[in-house]
Design a protein around this motif. Structure first.
Motif, PDB file in Angstrom:
ATOM      1  N   LEU A 128       1.215  -1.716  -0.027  1.00 57.83           N
ATOM      2  CA  LEU A 128      -0.286  -0.033   0.235  1.00 57.83           C
ATOM      3  C   LEU A 128       0.466   1.228  -0.189  1.00 57.83           C
ATOM      4  O   LEU A 128       1.572   0.612   1.015  1.00 57.83           O
ATOM      5  CB  LEU A 128      -0.513  -0.156   1.435  1.00 57.83           C
ATOM      6  N   SER A 129       0.518   1.745  -1.109  1.00 55.35           N
ATOM      7  CA  SER A 129       1.851   2.920  -1.352  1.00 55.35           C
ATOM      8  C   SER A 129       0.534   4.440  -0.378  1.00 55.35           C
ATOM      9  O   SER A 129      -0.691   4.854  -0.802  1.00 55.35           O
ATOM     10  CB  SER A 129       1.854   2.978  -2.641  1.00 55.35           C
ATOM     11  N   LEU A 146       5.814   8.594   1.329  1.00 50.43           N
ATOM     12  CA  LEU A 146       5.825   8.143   2.144  1.00 50.43           C
ATOM     13  C   LEU A 146       6.006   7.107   2.289  1.00 50.43           C
ATOM     14  O   LEU A 146       6.911   6.758   2.958  1.00 50.43           O
ATOM     15  CB  LEU A 146       4.661   8.972   2.949  1.00 50.43           C
ATOM     16  N   PHE A 147       5.576   5.588   2.230  1.00 49.94           N
ATOM     17  CA  PHE A 147       5.791   4.684   1.957  1.00 49.94           C
ATOM     18  C   PHE A 147       5.175   3.813   0.634  1.00 49.94           C
ATOM     19  O   PHE A 147       4.171   4.067   0.413  1.00 49.94           O
ATOM     20  CB  PHE A 147       5.308   4.146   3.536  1.00 49.94           C
ATOM     21  N   ALA A 148       5.712   2.904   1.391  1.00 45.17           N
ATOM     22  CA  ALA A 148       5.349   1.705   0.154  1.00 45.17           C
ATOM     23  C   ALA A 148       4.883   0.156   1.684  1.00 45.17           C
ATOM     24  O   ALA A 148       5.608  -0.381   1.493  1.00 45.17           O
ATOM     25  CB  ALA A 148       5.251   1.274  -1.011  1.00 45.17           C
ATOM     26  N   ALA A 149       4.231   0.477   2.766  1.00 46.66           N
ATOM     27  CA  ALA A 149       3.994  -0.894   3.484  1.00 46.66           C
ATOM     28  C   ALA A 149       3.321  -1.915   2.659  1.00 46.66           C
ATOM     29  O   ALA A 149       2.166  -1.807   1.821  1.00 46.66           O
ATOM     30  CB  ALA A 149       2.960   0.048   4.360  1.00 46.66           C
ATOM     31  N   ARG A 164      -7.077   0.110   7.911  1.00 45.30           N
ATOM     32  CA  ARG A 164      -6.274   0.259   8.940  1.00 45.30           C
ATOM     33  C   ARG A 164      -4.459   0.611   9.509  1.00 45.30           C
ATOM     34  O   ARG A 164      -4.443   1.122   9.784  1.00 45.30           O
ATOM     35  CB  ARG A 164      -6.337  -1.092   9.423  1.00 45.30           C
ATOM     36  N   HIS A 165      -4.204  -0.171   7.807  1.00 45.24           N
ATOM     37  CA  HIS A 165      -3.055  -0.645   7.545  1.00 45.24           C
ATOM     38  C   HIS A 165      -2.809   1.248   7.231  1.00 45.24           C
ATOM     39  O   HIS A 165      -1.404   2.092   7.311  1.00 45.24           O
ATOM     40  CB  HIS A 165      -3.088  -1.255   6.004  1.00 45.24           C
ATOM     41  N   LEU A 166      -3.170   1.764   6.431  1.00 46.90           N
ATOM     42  CA  LEU A 166      -2.773   3.442   5.633  1.00 46.90           C
ATOM     43  C   LEU A 166      -3.374   4.032   7.001  1.00 46.90           C
ATOM     44  O   LEU A 166      -1.708   4.797   6.655  1.00 46.90           O
ATOM     45  CB  LEU A 166      -4.424   3.782   4.663  1.00 46.90           C
ATOM     46  N   LEU A 167      -4.012   4.490   8.215  1.00 42.98           N
ATOM     47  CA  LEU A 167      -3.883   4.749   9.202  1.00 42.98           C
ATOM     48  C   LEU A 167      -2.525   4.513   9.902  1.00 42.98           C
ATOM     49  O   LEU A 167      -2.027   5.930  10.545  1.00 42.98           O
ATOM     50  CB  LEU A 167      -4.906   5.215  10.188  1.00 42.98           C
ATOM     51  N   PRO A 526      10.583  -7.016   2.236  1.00 44.41           N
ATOM     52  CA  PRO A 526       9.472  -6.170   1.510  1.00 44.41           C
ATOM     53  C   PRO A 526       9.683  -4.484   2.370  1.00 44.41           C
ATOM     54  O   PRO A 526      10.057  -3.087   2.103  1.00 44.41           O
ATOM     55  CB  PRO A 526       8.010  -6.378   2.290  1.00 44.41           C
ATOM     56  N   SER A 527      10.316  -4.682   3.536  1.00 42.48           N
ATOM     57  CA  SER A 527      10.445  -3.442   4.327  1.00 42.48           C
ATOM     58  C   SER A 527      11.462  -3.024   3.676  1.00 42.48           C
ATOM     59  O   SER A 527      11.901  -1.181   3.750  1.00 42.48           O
ATOM     60  CB  SER A 527      10.935  -3.948   5.483  1.00 42.48           C
ATOM     61  N   SER A 528      12.561  -3.510   2.745  1.00 43.30           N
ATOM     62  CA  SER A 528      13.832  -2.852   2.006  1.00 43.30           C
ATOM     63  C   SER A 528      13.601  -1.908   1.102  1.00 43.30           C
ATOM     64  O   SER A 528      13.713  -0.660   1.138  1.00 43.30           O
ATOM     65  CB  SER A 528      14.701  -4.322   1.260  1.00 43.30           C
TER      66      SER A 528
END
Length: 540
Positions: A128-129, A146-149, A164-167, A526-528
């Motif tokens: 999710l970006s 900001l992120f690609a979580a 939930r993931h986005l917030l 994925p975190s990298s």
């Protein structure tokens, strides 16, 4: 003395470059040879040499040599594992800096967030970006990835889980969407799960997706079958492009022909236009190989007609998918009206009638889905158009529509308290030295300060003022220059004009993810991936 000085300098190992030197051709040639060796030995793209990161690294090594003298580069280059560990640490450090930079601005003036979901090819991990868009204290439009979580593999992409993931990931950057209320705007595609995830917030549809869905509907099989000439043209052009790609004839053309791909925006236009622009060259190549019939069956008049019809959609998409250096929100209303007018006019042409009619219908349906009012474009985008000085007259709307926008401006400023946003920043006016006239102060005219102007007065003056703004001038800088005259409108402009017209920034982020997660790096954590993407978008 000169010889002693030269002898002394020859013994020094440090170099002290105070200014750039002209590099002799001999050293340029040696560098070219080393670049060839680099890209071939390490199998790197040619444009790696001109990459910002590579040139910064090379300059750093040169500067280091200037400070300490010649050294073995292996003594300074870190181990790959060390680089990997430092990517994470650098990302953590930079996140803190970004939080410090954006917190005060977005809490005062608001922001927009584009979001999207992407699944990578190799391990099927979903990400999710989110990209934030805001106007800083210098009235400059900024967009930050900001992120690609990554999602947990066991987590389904339901609306609740996406929210939930986005917030949760936004809070890492000090962004609490719940606390911000109406001061945060989300722009996404029309996926049912994304709509569900953000149903409690203000969410706008990606306008580029709307245009793409419109054309997909208009060029659906059931529609174009009613227009045999159009059907035949598309079929013949696709066959022509396929022939050139498979026969090795592409190299004989100045530019490659483009094939239509359903998932790519405006791909029908790109395909047809690539053939039209090189029609004569294509005919010559086919004539030489006794294959002229492959283009001979294509009607040049029909080809021109269809390219002419599709061209405004392409131009609109390009304008709305701006590179984030200029506001795009103000273009949604004028482009929507212009495209509906264009398609309405095209319904009079027998060949385009069916396609154009569907376009008009779908544009009205899809655009109105964004608004609770009876108007076809979300009020935020209409306000953005009003706050663009050259378009403030809203001439694309009727009088009732214009008054609705003015009312929308007033309500939004009141809701978001933008008429008070700068109160704490205003320096007290220095006391005036008394003059003889102060004895008659009860008869003096009262002076109305800019800050005390009523909102109605600000709007009226803005609508009627003599405009000194060229079409090339930065809109946000104009509002910054006129903020004392129109304080409430200026504050609103900083908020509304940061909203992008499309979710393309998040889609561009995923294009970068695709480059990060290539086959040779498919085992990256994925975190990298998220850390590298964040650093790519935020390092200066």
């Amino acid at each position: 003395q000169c010889s002693r000085l030269l002898h002394a300098l020859s013994g020094q190992t440090k170099l002290a470059f105070t200014k750039s030197l002209l590099v002799p051709e001999k050293f340029k040639k040696e560098t070219r040879d080393k670049c060839v060796q680099f890209v071939c030995q390490d199998i790197r793209r040619y444009d790696t040499i001109s990459g910002k990161g590579f040139t910064q690294l090379a300059q750093h090594l040169v500067d280091t040599a200037a400070r300490i003298g010649k050294f073995d580069v292996c003594e300074i280059l870190p181990h790959p594992t060390t680089v990997s560990r430092n990517v994470e640490m650098r990302a953590q450090s930079l996140r803190k800096h970004v939080v410090e930079e954006i917190t005060a601005t977005i809490s005062k003036f608001g922001c927009a967030v584009t979001a999207d979901i992407w699944t990578e090819t190799y391990r099927k991990t979903s990400f999710l970006s989110a990209t934030i868009h805001y106007v800083n204290e210098q009235s400059e439009l900024h967009s930050r990835v900001l992120f690609a979580a990554p999602f947990d593999p066991s987590t389904s992409k339901t609306g609740e889980n996406i929210r939930r993931h986005l917030l949760q990931n936004l809070r890492v950057f000090g962004i609490d969407a719940t606390d911000m209320g109406k001061k945060i705007i989300f722009v996404t595609d029309r996926g049912a799960n994304m709509i569900s995830a953000l149903r409690e917030y203000t969410r706008l549809n990606c306008t580029a997706h709307i245009l793409n869905v419109t054309l997909s509907s208009a060029f659906g099989t059931a529609i174009i079958e009613k227009s045999p000439e159009i059907t035949s043209l598309l079929t013949d052009v696709k066959k022509l492009v396929t022939y050139f790609k498979h026969s090795g004839q592409q190299g004989k053309l100045k530019t490659s022909l483009k094939q239509s791909i359903e998932t790519r925006w405006n791909s029908n236009f790109d395909m047809l236009n690539s053939v039209l622009e090189q029609y004569e060259d294509i005919a010559s190549v086919l004539t030489e190989s006794n294959n002229y019939d492959k283009i001979g069956r294509i009607s040049i008049s029909t080809l021109k007609l269809l390219v002419s019809f599709l061209k405004p959609f392409k131009e609109a998409t390009d304008d709305l998918e701006t590179d984030n250096t200029a506001p795009s929100a103000s273009l949604v209303l004028p482009w929507s009206v212009r495209l509906i007018e264009h398609c309405t006019s095209a319904t009079k042409d027998p060949l385009l009638s069916e396609i154009a009619t569907v376009c008009v219908t779908r544009l009205k349906e899809l655009l109105s889905a964004d608004s609770t009012s009876s108007h076809s474009v979300h009020m935020l985008y209409k306000i953005a158009t009003f706050l663009t000085p050259n378009l403030r007259g809203l001439r694309m709307l009727d009088e009732r529509g214009r008054q609705n926008v003015i009312q929308g401006v007033k309500e939004m400023i009141e809701d978001l308290k933008f008429d008070h946003a700068h109160d704490e920043d205003v320096e007290p006016t220095p006391a005036k030295r008394p003059t003889v006239l102060h004895k008659f102060s009860d008869w003096e005219e009262e002076e109305e300060s800019c800050g005390s102007k009523s909102l109605d007065v600000q709007i009226q003056e803005y609508r009627t003022m003599k405009l000194e703004l060229s079409s090339q001038q930065n809109i946000l800088q104009w509002w910054n220059s006129n903020s004392s005259q129109f304080p409430a409108l200026s504050n609103l402009a900083r908020f509304v004009l940061c909203i992008p017209a499309t979710s393309a920034p998040s889609e561009r982020a995923f294009s970068l993810c695709g480059r990060i997660l290539e086959e040779r790096r498919s085992v990256l954590k994925p975190s990298s991936v998220s850390d590298i993407l964040f650093l790519h978008g935020n390092l200066k």
